[in-house]
Design a protein around this motif. Structure first.
Motif, PDB file in Angstrom:
ATOM      1  N   LEU A  85       0.818  -1.213   0.000  1.00 30.97           N
ATOM      2  CA  LEU A  85       0.000   0.000   0.000  1.00 30.97           C
ATOM      3  C   LEU A  85       0.855   1.268   0.000  1.00 30.97           C
ATOM      4  O   LEU A  85       0.564   2.235  -0.686  1.00 30.97           O
ATOM      5  N   PHE A 174     -10.038   1.212   1.433  1.00 31.33           N
ATOM      6  CA  PHE A 174      -9.075   1.122   2.511  1.00 31.33           C
ATOM      7  C   PHE A 174      -9.627   0.275   3.661  1.00 31.33           C
ATOM      8  O   PHE A 174      -8.930  -0.540   4.254  1.00 31.33           O
ATOM      9  N   TYR A 177      -9.254  -3.182   2.688  1.00 32.88           N
ATOM     10  CA  TYR A 177      -7.839  -3.578   2.759  1.00 32.88           C
ATOM     11  C   TYR A 177      -7.512  -4.029   4.178  1.00 32.88           C
ATOM     12  O   TYR A 177      -6.898  -5.062   4.400  1.00 32.88           O
ATOM     13  N   ALA A 208      -4.758  -2.907  -2.638  1.00 33.47           N
ATOM     14  CA  ALA A 208      -3.702  -1.897  -2.535  1.00 33.47           C
ATOM     15  C   ALA A 208      -3.473  -1.243  -3.890  1.00 33.47           C
ATOM     16  O   ALA A 208      -3.336  -0.020  -3.993  1.00 33.47           O
ATOM     17  N   ARG A 212      -3.987   2.712  -4.760  1.00 34.09           N
ATOM     18  CA  ARG A 212      -2.891   3.515  -5.318  1.00 34.09           C
ATOM     19  C   ARG A 212      -3.282   4.112  -6.671  1.00 34.09           C
ATOM     20  O   ARG A 212      -2.903   5.232  -6.996  1.00 34.09           O
TER      21      ARG A 212
END
Ligand code: HEM
Length: 451
Positions: A85, A174, A177, A208, A212
């Motif tokens: 990440l 997130f 994640y 991730a 990004r």
């Protein structure tokens, strides 16, 4: 009447097997530790794979963090769980790369800039209060505070609210994640041997990559706006246009993605955890809640100057960071052999600094387990603040966002208490556990009623 103490996780028995330790550790690093760490100056853990030392003695903490940080770099193994990440972000790098990154980032967070950031922070706080108005009754406040803190980051960094499509996606991805990565704990803190599989769950890396990609979209758009001269004057613009005073270089687009990823992670998880605990403590201690609420009337004034009047709120927030430090432990690696307290510390040993234990150290703090925001005005409180209080770490690697967080936290706390009275929910006592930050095992439930 017996005094109510804030929740503290149970300690494990003094002696357990290594495998039992790993199992406990996997569940929660706080309850995996023995009670003696609240009294020890230094402790050693020997396992088949590694040696690590927990350091609680104030002058040793100072040596590691302030006096000789280059001899105790961040452990490269910590990076393993976070690398997919965070890439090469300032949180994970060492040496020259890290120094250059800090030279570019730090000016954006300097005192003067906080004033520029304030209107965005205040707007996020107002939005959080408005959301809570629709959620009266019993509320799981960790979730709400994550939302609020993520909103603060996006508004201050990119001048967009969390409702913005890309920001909203980063936020929800997130969360996935983290859910898909429960072993982050273990990977981050136990230096497992290199041959041991890392168990990234399917989907973790994919998540991730998506996060990004979304961040890259924001930074790319911003780069174009900077070139076109239409960029807003926020933290992203400031960081992307700051030149390293030594080399004259700026971050390229890829480097900026790494930094934004850490600002988002380090900046919202931590503040959200602290705010959720602070609000729970306010439910537990109504006399402090009332004091904060009265003081919060100063926020009628919408200017940055009003923040300096939130003294009680700041003491409450500071006390929350002592009892529930969002980053409960940090790990460094000894770059050369050392002798500490007549013990040989071999090169490569993992040095664990534990705000969690240091902040509740029985030989340093008066009534360490008591919630007492007035302690910061006592002799013992002041001395411990200097020597045994590191919620933001200390020295060269101190949290970049410390000043930012000490405005954001008291502000949001005060804004909420100005609007609502908070009470505990019967039978719902939160149990602190350390995930990426100190959270509660089953969330934190409180009841809100409008004042
Ligand atoms: C209550 C809120 C916060 C707490 C308790 C906190 C705590 C910490 C701690 C303990 C570290 C050091 C970790 C280590 O050395 O292993 C750290 C580093 C960092 N924090 Fe924070 N933080 C908070 C908020 C923020 C915010 C709001 C931002 C940015 C917007 C931020 C950005 C960073 C960055 C970039 C680093 C890495 C610094 C470096 O390694 O040079 N933090 N934080």
């Amino acid at each position: 009447m017996t005094e109510i103490l804030p929740p503290k996780p149970p300690a494990r028995p003094d002696r357990v097997s290594f495998w039992r330790y790993l199992k406990l550790f996997r569940q929660d690093i706080l309850s995996a530790q023995p009670a003696r760490l609240y009294r020890a100056w230094m402790a050693e853990f020997r396992t088949p794979f590694f040696r690590s030392f927990l350091v609680n003695q104030p002058d040793l903490v100072k040596t590691l963090l302030k006096e000789r940080p280059d001899d105790f770099p961040k452990s490269d193994r910590i990076a393993e769980g976070l690398k997919p990440l965070l890439g090469n972000s300032v949180f994970l790098t060492n040496g020259e790369t890290w120094k250059r990154q800090r030279r570019i980032i730090d000016p954006a967070f300097e005192g003067g800039r906080l004033k520029d950031t304030y209107p965005a922070m205040r707007a996020a706080a107002e939005a959080a209060v408005a959301r809570l108005k629709g959620r009266q009754g019993a509320v799981e406040i960790e979730e709400e505070m994550s939302h609020a803190a993520a909103d603060v980051i996006f508004r201050t960094l990119f001048s967009i609210p969390i409702e913005h499509e890309v920001a909203g996606q980063v936020f929800s991805r997130f969360r996935d994640y983290q859910r898909s990565q429960p072993l982050l704990n273990l990977a981050a803190f136990v230096p497992l041997p290199r041959w041991m599989p890392r168990f990234f769950r399917r989907g973790t890396r994919r998540n991730a990559e998506v996060i990004r990609g979304l961040i890259a979209q924001l930074t790319c758009e911003r780069m174009n706006a900077i070139r076109a001269g239409t960029a807003p004057d926020d933290l992203a613009t400031k960081i992307m246009t700051t030149r390293d005073p030594e080399t004259g270089s700026t971050f390229d687009a890829a480097e900026m993605v790494d930094q934004v990823a850490i600002f988002f992670l380090a900046g919202h998880e931590t503040s959200a955890s602290a705010l959720a605990w602070a609000l729970y403590l306010m439910a537990l201690y109504p006399e402090w809640q009332e004091k904060v609420a009265v003081e919060a009337e100063a926020l009628e004034d919408e200017s940055f100057a009003a923040v300096s009047k939130l003294k009680i709120s700041r003491d409450v927030f500071r006390e929350t960071l002592r009892l529930y430090p969002p980053v409960p432990m940090m790990v460094r690696q000894a770059a050369c052999p050392e002798q500490f307290r007549n013990r040989n510390v071999p090169k490569g040993a993992q040095m664990v600094l534990s705000p969690w234990h240091l902040h509740r150290h029985e030989r340093l703090w008066e009534n360490p387990d008591r919630f007492d925001p007035a302690r910061w005005r006592t002799e013992n409180g002041r001395q411990c603040q200097r020597e045994a209080y590191i919620p933001f770490s200390a020295g060269a690697r101190v949290c970049t966002g410390a000043g930012f967080a000490m405005v954001e936290g008291p502000l949001i706390l005060s804004m909420i208490l100005r609007q609502f009275r908070i009470t505990p929910v019967a039978g719902k006592v939160p149990v602190p556990v350390a995930h990426l930050t100190v959270r509660s095992k089953y969330g934190i439930c409180i009841r809100l009623t409008e004042r």
